[in-house]
Write a protein that holds these residues in place. Structure first.
Motif, mmCIF file in Angstrom:
data_model
loop_
_atom_site.group_PDB
_atom_site.id
_atom_site.type_symbol
_atom_site.label_atom_id
_atom_site.label_comp_id
_atom_site.label_asym_id
_atom_site.label_seq_id
_atom_site.Cartn_x
_atom_site.Cartn_y
_atom_site.Cartn_z
ATOM 1 N N LEU A 122 -52.729 43.549 -30.811
ATOM 2 C CA LEU A 122 -52.153 42.357 -31.438
ATOM 3 C C LEU A 122 -51.025 41.751 -30.610
ATOM 4 N N LEU A 123 -50.089 42.603 -30.206
ATOM 5 C CA LEU A 123 -48.883 42.065 -29.583
ATOM 6 C C LEU A 123 -49.135 41.253 -28.310
ATOM 7 N N PRO A 124 -49.874 41.802 -27.323
ATOM 8 C CA PRO A 124 -50.042 41.007 -26.102
ATOM 9 C C PRO A 124 -50.660 39.628 -26.387
ATOM 10 N N ILE A 125 -51.616 39.600 -27.310
ATOM 11 C CA ILE A 125 -52.278 38.321 -27.588
ATOM 12 C C ILE A 125 -51.350 37.393 -28.357
ATOM 13 N N LEU A 126 -50.687 37.933 -29.376
ATOM 14 C CA LEU A 126 -49.775 37.105 -30.165
ATOM 15 C C LEU A 126 -48.634 36.574 -29.300
ATOM 16 N N ARG A 127 -48.046 37.492 -28.534
ATOM 17 C CA ARG A 127 -46.893 37.096 -27.724
ATOM 18 C C ARG A 127 -47.280 35.997 -26.731
ATOM 19 N N ASN A 128 -48.420 36.163 -26.087
ATOM 20 C CA ASN A 128 -48.829 35.155 -25.111
ATOM 21 C C ASN A 128 -49.234 33.833 -25.763
ATOM 22 N N THR A 129 -49.824 33.913 -26.950
ATOM 23 C CA THR A 129 -50.179 32.666 -27.646
ATOM 24 C C THR A 129 -48.907 31.884 -27.981
ATOM 25 N N VAL A 130 -47.927 32.599 -28.535
ATOM 26 C CA VAL A 130 -46.669 31.935 -28.908
ATOM 27 C C VAL A 130 -45.972 31.383 -27.658
ATOM 28 N N ALA A 131 -45.870 32.235 -26.619
ATOM 29 C CA ALA A 131 -45.184 31.794 -25.396
ATOM 30 C C ALA A 131 -45.918 30.613 -24.771
ATOM 31 N N GLY A 132 -47.254 30.692 -24.769
ATOM 32 C CA GLY A 132 -48.054 29.618 -24.167
ATOM 33 C C GLY A 132 -47.849 28.296 -24.870
ATOM 34 N N ILE A 133 -47.882 28.320 -26.186
ATOM 35 C CA ILE A 133 -47.720 27.068 -26.937
ATOM 36 C C ILE A 133 -46.295 26.553 -26.802
ATOM 37 N N LYS A 134 -45.322 27.477 -26.826
ATOM 38 C CA LYS A 134 -43.928 27.023 -26.726
ATOM 39 C C LYS A 134 -43.571 26.491 -25.342
ATOM 40 N N SER A 135 -44.316 26.916 -24.339
ATOM 41 C CA SER A 135 -43.957 26.496 -22.982
ATOM 42 C C SER A 135 -44.518 25.116 -22.632
ATOM 43 N N ILE A 136 -45.286 24.526 -23.536
ATOM 44 C CA ILE A 136 -45.840 23.196 -23.239
ATOM 45 C C ILE A 136 -44.718 22.159 -23.210
ATOM 46 N N ASP A 137 -44.736 21.332 -22.184
ATOM 47 C CA ASP A 137 -43.728 20.285 -21.999
ATOM 48 C C ASP A 137 -43.642 19.406 -23.253
ATOM 49 N N PRO A 138 -42.451 19.348 -23.873
ATOM 50 C CA PRO A 138 -42.320 18.535 -25.099
ATOM 51 C C PRO A 138 -42.707 17.065 -24.875
ATOM 52 N N ASN A 139 -42.576 16.595 -23.624
ATOM 53 C CA ASN A 139 -42.983 15.218 -23.332
ATOM 54 C C ASN A 139 -44.463 14.972 -23.625
ATOM 55 N N LEU A 140 -45.280 16.009 -23.365
ATOM 56 C CA LEU A 140 -46.716 15.894 -23.614
ATOM 57 C C LEU A 140 -46.971 15.679 -25.091
ATOM 58 N N LEU A 141 -46.273 16.484 -25.896
ATOM 59 C CA LEU A 141 -46.480 16.403 -27.338
ATOM 60 C C LEU A 141 -45.976 15.062 -27.864
ATOM 61 N N ASP A 142 -44.849 14.605 -27.293
ATOM 62 C CA ASP A 142 -44.305 13.315 -27.701
ATOM 63 C C ASP A 142 -45.282 12.195 -27.347
ATOM 64 N N ALA A 143 -45.846 12.275 -26.143
ATOM 65 C CA ALA A 143 -46.798 11.251 -25.720
ATOM 66 C C ALA A 143 -48.029 11.268 -26.620
ATOM 67 N N ALA A 144 -48.531 12.483 -26.913
ATOM 68 C CA ALA A 144 -49.727 12.596 -27.746
ATOM 69 C C ALA A 144 -49.477 12.023 -29.137
ATOM 70 N N LYS A 145 -48.320 12.363 -29.685
ATOM 71 C CA LYS A 145 -47.967 11.865 -31.006
ATOM 72 C C LYS A 145 -47.806 10.341 -30.961
ATOM 73 N N GLY A 146 -47.140 9.885 -29.906
ATOM 74 C CA GLY A 146 -46.836 8.463 -29.787
ATOM 75 C C GLY A 146 -48.056 7.575 -29.612
ATOM 76 N N ILE A 147 -49.144 8.121 -29.049
ATOM 77 C CA ILE A 147 -50.325 7.272 -28.912
ATOM 78 C C ILE A 147 -51.305 7.500 -30.061
ATOM 79 N N GLY A 148 -50.932 8.300 -31.038
ATOM 80 C CA GLY A 148 -51.715 8.351 -32.266
ATOM 81 C C GLY A 148 -52.633 9.553 -32.449
ATOM 82 N N TYR A 149 -52.304 10.693 -31.815
ATOM 83 C CA TYR A 149 -53.038 11.916 -32.125
ATOM 84 C C TYR A 149 -52.542 12.452 -33.465
ATOM 85 N N THR A 150 -53.475 12.955 -34.284
ATOM 86 C CA THR A 150 -53.063 13.618 -35.517
ATOM 87 C C THR A 150 -52.589 15.035 -35.152
ATOM 88 N N PRO A 151 -51.827 15.697 -36.042
ATOM 89 C CA PRO A 151 -51.368 17.065 -35.719
ATOM 90 C C PRO A 151 -52.525 17.996 -35.344
#
Lengths: 247, 321
Positions: A122-151
């Motif tokens: 569990l741990l290696p997979i959970l830890r890497n999933t969390v770290a992977g998602i958290k390491s995504i550049d917030p600008n990407l998420l802002d851009a995606a949200k700003g052009i109309g992607y749903t959550p």
């Protein structure tokens, strides 16, 4: 620079020679004869071993990835430390102790072995999933949200694909650890190649020992390569870092 | 086209990021939001597509209150460009550009045509870049793709948050010029955040200058430079505002006010030829840098006369001050 390369070549050569001479010695001594003589037994144990690993990894993936997704949602961010700590705890307890605990609850056999391996993955997979998602550049998420992607679209088309590399690395780590740890399943009657390894240890019989241990090692190496191959298929080419071109 | 009506944004209980801001943006104009960091310009921009909630007041786009629309639908109808382009590294350039058309389900043919049109518009070869990924492109190329993506579904309104802020000066100037040309063709209504007064003068049909969440002045660049409303604006546009305002005038404007000097036949004097479209700030720079004693002005491939520093100075006093 040249010296360094020479040195690493020499070291590789020495290691290769050691491994080769080990195999030459063990073959010459007929330590793998058991695999041929008792091929039915070998295949039975090998299958048991693989089944334990596959089942526990699948269960861990099915639980850890959604858990990782859940705790990275803004609403559940506060729960993150809780889940991470539980998973950390699972990893801190020695594998033997987890097996023992699982046995007191589930008895002996295949089930407690799979359960212990599952907890351990569990741990290696959970830890890497969390770290992977958290390491995504917030600008990407802002851009995606700003052009109309749903959550949901942000999760499926941006977050998971861009976190795919660390997630797959977590799975790979878990698989390799699991193949080794599964040798302990013998202790709770779970079977697998651990049967021969422990028999070999107890009887001081190199034949049993090596006929069990070497296939486990090879299996781990093979699984590592297999997961790397799957990584290449599922991870976007755009994420393989390479040269950047200037204007 | 866009109307801000007493718009206020409060964070927590007290912090007023945007304070009672009202102004109108006419269709087809570029309005630059200018000010120091933390002045509320970005927050004001992000309230238009509801990336920030509006605490009080209303924002109308094309006569419709943005709060009355579904936020996802609203965002798909408004182009959005950010400083670090925000291209999706896992997608090809084509998928990046076609992100919004993919979301709203255009058919294949329409998407293919639009992709080609947009890439040509921003000056990138459609076929060469189709299957490439963002990390293979330079910063300038990435920002062009970012602009193409914002225009993909042909939104009438575009929001640009310091779109050229991360580029080096040479490429920034080039892309600014290209973008102004694109704007000539597409005539979008654009809100453009910047902290650079020179960029604002160059890009804006109007400038909205902010301080501490309040709108200090909303005017055309020349008006802002000639008549700063208060001390803050005067300081922000700088002591060289007269000089800056020269960049809004071309040699052609000067000719319409003043006669040019006759071309003298003296071959020894240090001359340099410029076109009538050159702005006066650049013309003055050339003269001050001693690259030339006088500038020979060229219009339609004919030399029409010469000018010296005195001419620029006289024009400045007469016309701008």
């Amino acid at each position: 620079m040249k010296n360094k390369r020479l040195l690493s070549f020499v070291i590789k050569l020495i290691l290769f020679t050691l491994v080769a001479s080990f195999f030459a010695w063990s073959f010459k001594s007929g330590y793998y004869q058991l695999i041929i003589d008792d091929s039915e037994g070998f295949i039975f144990l090998l299958k048991q071993h693989i089944n334990m690993v596959l089942l526990s990894i699948l269960l861990a993936i099915v639980l850890a990835i959604p858990m990782g997704i859940l705790v990275t949602r803004p609403k559940f961010q506060k729960l993150q430390w809780l889940f991470m700590n539980i998973a950390n705890l699972g990893q801190t307890i020695p594998s033997l102790a987890i097996l023992a605990l699982a046995m007191t609850w589930m008895g002996i056999g295949f089930k407690p072995a799979v359960f212990a391996l599952f907890l351990y993955s569990l741990l290696p997979i959970l830890r890497n999933t969390v770290a992977g998602i958290k390491s995504i550049d917030p600008n990407l998420l802002d851009a995606a949200k700003g052009i109309g992607y749903t959550p949901a679209q942000i999760l499926l088309k941006i977050e998971l694909p861009n976190a795919a590399y660390p997630i797959m690395a977590g799975i790979r780590t878990a698989v390799v650890i699991n193949i080794g740890t599964a040798a302990l399943a013998y202790l709770v009657g779970g079977g697998g190649l651990g049967d021969w390894i422990f028999t070999g240890i107890m009887m001081r019989d190199n034949s049993y020992l090596l006929s069990g241990a070497i296939p486990v090692t090879l299996l781990a190496l093979l699984a590592d390569q297999l997961v790397r191959f799957i990584e290449k298929l599922v991870i976007s080419k755009g994420l393989r870092q390479s040269i950047t071109i200037s204007d | 086209m866009i109307k801000f009506d007493q718009v206020t944004k409060v964070y927590g209980d007290k912090v007023k990021a945007v304070d009672n801001v009202s102004f109108d943006v006419p269709e087809g104009n570029i309005v630059v939001f200018l000010g120091p960091s933390g002045c509320g310009k970005t927050t004001t921009l992000r309230m238009v597509n509801r990336l920030e909630t509006i605490t009080d007041g209303k924002i109308f786009v094309n006569g419709t209150d943005v709060n009355s629309l579904n936020e996802i639908e609203l965002r798909r109808k408004i182009g959005y460009v950010i400083q670090h382009n925000g291209l999706f590294p896992n997608m090809t350039i084509e998928d990046n550009v076609m992100a919004v058309p993919n979301l709203i389900g255009w058919d294949r043919k329409k998407k293919a045509d639009r992709y080609k049109y947009l890439m040509d518009l921003v000056g990138l070869n459609p076929d060469e870049y189709r299957k490439r990924y963002p990390h293979e492109l330079s910063g300038g190329q990435q920002q062009r793709v970012g602009i193409a993506r914002a225009m993909a579904a042909d939104p009438p309104v575009m929001l640009m948050d310091e779109p050229f802020g991360a580029l080096d000066p040479v490429i920034r100037t080039r892309i600014q010029n290209e973008f102004l040309q694109i704007q000539q063709e597409v005539k979008k209504t654009i809100l453009f955040v910047s902290h650079d007064i020179d960029e604002a003068i160059k890009m804006g049909d109007a400038i909205a200058i902010f301080q501490n969440g309040k709108l200090m002045q909303y005017d055309s660049p020349s008006e802002l430079l000639a008549h700063p409303k208060n001390e803050f604006v005067r300081e922000f546009v700088g002591k060289d505002r007269a000089l800056k305002s020269l960049s809004l005038h071309t040699v052609e404007d000067l000719i319409s006010e003043r006669m040019l000097r006759k071309l003298d036949g003296n071959e020894n004097s240090n001359k340099k030829t410029i076109s009538v479209e050159t702005n006066l700030r650049d013309a003055l720079s050339i003269l001050l840098n001693q690259e030339a004693d006088q500038l020979v002005v060229q219009a339609n491939n004919k030399l029409v006369g010469a000018m010296k520093i005195d001419d620029v100075e006289a024009y400045l006093h007469q016309h701008i001050k």
